[in-house]
Design a protein around this motif. Structure first.
Motif, PDB file in Angstrom:
ATOM      1  N   LEU A   1      25.666  22.151 -61.051  1.00  0.00           N
ATOM      2  CA  LEU A   1      26.802  21.536 -60.342  1.00  0.00           C
ATOM      3  C   LEU A   1      27.639  21.901 -59.555  1.00  0.00           C
TER       4      LEU A   1
ATOM      5  N   PHE B   1      28.119  20.639 -55.766  1.00  0.00           N
ATOM      6  CA  PHE B   1      29.068  19.767 -55.328  1.00  0.00           C
ATOM      7  C   PHE B   1      30.586  20.042 -55.141  1.00  0.00           C
TER       8      PHE B   1
ATOM      9  N   VAL C   1      32.877  15.736 -60.313  1.00  0.00           N
ATOM     10  CA  VAL C   1      32.358  16.895 -60.709  1.00  0.00           C
ATOM     11  C   VAL C   1      33.210  17.984 -61.285  1.00  0.00           C
TER      12      VAL C   1
END
Length: 287
Positions: free
Chosen positions: A273, A276, A205
């Motif tokens: 995101l 993550f 990520v």
């Protein structure tokens, strides 16, 4: 509280206050251009050149949005889709390639491994603009100039992503876990896909977001490679419109609105995101 305790506490409070002031100035420096962009996107062309930017009059957000997607036959929508393809798909494939290379550098031994990794680190320091002309010449020889692939293929390879991939592979993938998978009969590809790649989620990520930001803001490479407006990304298309605005002022409101919309995918990517990055759940997986 004694005088000694007060004298020790005072520098600590002053240091904290200094840090808070620096952080506040940094936040203002970052957010003020975004605030201006939001306010300017709601104004008509005439209001943009007046001193009434903060007023609630001349509200024209919806009209500017309609004009943006109607300008030049709806080119902005085409540019936006192009940028999504270049950035999202390119960042996803590039992150997979970079993390896989970093994993190989960390977990496997082969001849001249450290020398090759030294070349990767040297490539990190080479500005992307320096590579634009050699890439153009290579694309010209391959017949790819002024095609989607001329911009898409070069962004798939990122030396900094390979460096990050090796760092994350060393920190998140214990050798003992890989050995256990091999003892259970898993092949190298199966071990990587089913075991290592899941542990490398935060690294994947991270590399993806770095790649996404770099490709989305990429300007010089598309400018060198492309001449067909239908293949432009948002950055190059808005630059063209902004250049035309000096002759045709009606482009100013659509350029500002287009710039505002261009920021949205990056903000959404970081918001969606960021969790993550904090996972790190596999650290300590070996008992």
């Amino acid at each position: 509280m004694s005088a000694t305790d007060s004298s020790l506490l005072r520098p600590r409070l002053l240091g904290r206050a200094t840090v808070n002031v620096v952080v506040a100035i940094s936040v203002l420096y970052t957010l003020l251009p975004v605030l201006w962009l939001v306010l300017a996107s709601t104004k008509t062309r005439d209001a943009l050149f007046s001193s009434d930017l903060l007023s609630l009059s001349d509200f024209s957000f919806v009209q500017n949005l309609d004009d943006l997607f109607a300008m030049d036959g709806g080119l902005y929508g085409r540019w936006y889709v192009n940028s999504l393809l270049y950035a999202v798909v390119g960042a996803a494939v590039g992150a997979l390639v970079s993390v896989a290379c970093g994993y190989a550098f960390d977990k496997y031994g082969f001849r001249h491994k450290e020398k090759l990794f030294g070349l990767v680190l040297a490539a990190v320091m080479v500005p992307q603009t320096v590579l634009a002309l050699p890439l153009y010449l290579m694309a010209s020889e391959a017949g790819l100039v002024n095609t989607f692939w001329a911009v898409f293929i070069p962004v798939l390879f990122n030396p900094f992503g390979v460096y990050l991939g090796r760092i994350f592979a060393r920190g998140y993938v214990p050798d003992e876990v890989l050995e256990a998978a091999r003892v259970d009969g898993a092949g190298e590809l199966t071990t990587y896909v089913r075991v290592a790649l899941r542990m490398l989620g935060p690294g994947l990520v991270t590399v993806f977001l770095f790649q996404l930001t770099a490709i989305w803001n990429n300007f010089f490479l598309p400018m060198v490679m492309l001449s067909d407006q239908d293949l432009y990304p948002v950055s190059l298309g808005l630059y063209q419109w902004n250049s035309a605005a000096s002759v045709s002022p009606e482009y100013y409101p659509v350029v500002i609105m287009g710039s505002l919309l261009a920021v949205v995918p990056l903000i959404l990517a970081f918001v969606l995101l960021q969790r993550f990055w904090r996972s790190g759940l596999t650290a300590g997986a070996v008992k």
